[in-house]
Design an enzyme around this catalytic site. Structure first.
Site, mmCIF file in Angstrom:
data_model
loop_
_atom_site.group_PDB
_atom_site.id
_atom_site.type_symbol
_atom_site.label_atom_id
_atom_site.label_comp_id
_atom_site.label_asym_id
_atom_site.label_seq_id
_atom_site.Cartn_x
_atom_site.Cartn_y
_atom_site.Cartn_z
ATOM 1 N N ASN A 105 0.856 -1.195 0.000
ATOM 2 C CA ASN A 105 0.000 0.000 0.000
ATOM 3 C C ASN A 105 0.883 1.233 0.000
ATOM 4 O O ASN A 105 2.004 1.192 0.502
ATOM 5 C CB ASN A 105 -0.888 -0.003 1.256
ATOM 6 N N ASP A 143 -2.252 0.381 8.310
ATOM 7 C CA ASP A 143 -1.023 1.160 8.069
ATOM 8 C C ASP A 143 0.118 0.794 9.016
ATOM 9 O O ASP A 143 0.924 1.665 9.398
ATOM 10 C CB ASP A 143 -1.303 2.671 8.166
#
Ligand code: GRF
Length: 186
Positions: A105, A143
């Site tokens: 990502n 994240d």
């Protein structure tokens, strides 16, 4: 057989990172652009360039059920690496486990600072002198996975969240293809 050099990009919106991943592809091929938003702007760009797309609205379908459909599409195309690029949907733990270590990502902050949203406003608010972006491995925790590469961007005293976002986005477009290319050949 999953081939690491066969990449699927997941988007939900404009897809500017998707475009740079396709335009700067080096050592990998983008075989699919998938979206949970059938009207995502980036899908039109991909289709115009002859890249295969898959789009299914995720609202109204069970999370894992949706992810199983998507995963079988990826396996059908022998995808081995997934690049999330502005994909605004949390993947199910089942999917993350199926593709463990194979999902990347791009995040608009220097992780592990500012996970989640509004990263630029938060960096300015904190008085940071440097912001930037990170490419990381996706895990179940948002994240939080291993960082594979980062680019720093200086924060100007006159910066607003919007002006900083613009410069960080330009840095994202250089960083992501480079990191993906290194990742698939390691
Ligand atoms: C980028 O800022 C990226 O860092 C974040 O979402 C935004 C996507 O933009 N994950 P785009 O769709 O690639 O233009």
């Amino acid at each position: 057989m999953r081939d690491p050099k066969r990449v699927a990009i997941f988007i939900s919106g404009r897809g500017s990172n998707m475009r740079s991943l396709i335009e700067q592809a080096n050592g990998y091929s983008v075989v699919l652009v998938a979206s949970n938003k059938p009207h995502a702007e980036g899908l039109i760009w991909a289709r115009d360039r002859g890249v295969q797309t898959w789009a299914l609205e995720s609202k109204g379908i069970g999370k894992e059920e949706y992810d199983r459909l998507l995963s079988s599409e990826l396996d059908h195309l022998q995808v081995g690496t997934i690049a999330l690029a502005g994909f605004m949907r949390i993947l199910s733990p089942w999917f993350v486990d199926q593709w463990r270590g194979r999902i990347l990502n791009i995040h608009p902050s220097l992780l592990h600072k500012y996970r989640g949203l509004d990263t630029h406003a938060r960096a300015i608010e904190a008085g940071d002198l440097v912001g930037g972006c990170s490419v990381h491995i996706v895990t179940e925790e948002l994240d939080a996975g291993q960082v594979l590469g980062q680019a720093e961007v200086r924060i100007d005293p006159k910066d607003t969240a919007a002006s900083l976002e613009q410069r960080v986005l330009a840095a994202e477009h250089r960083l992501y293809p480079k990191v993906l290319s290194e990742f698939v050949s390691r």
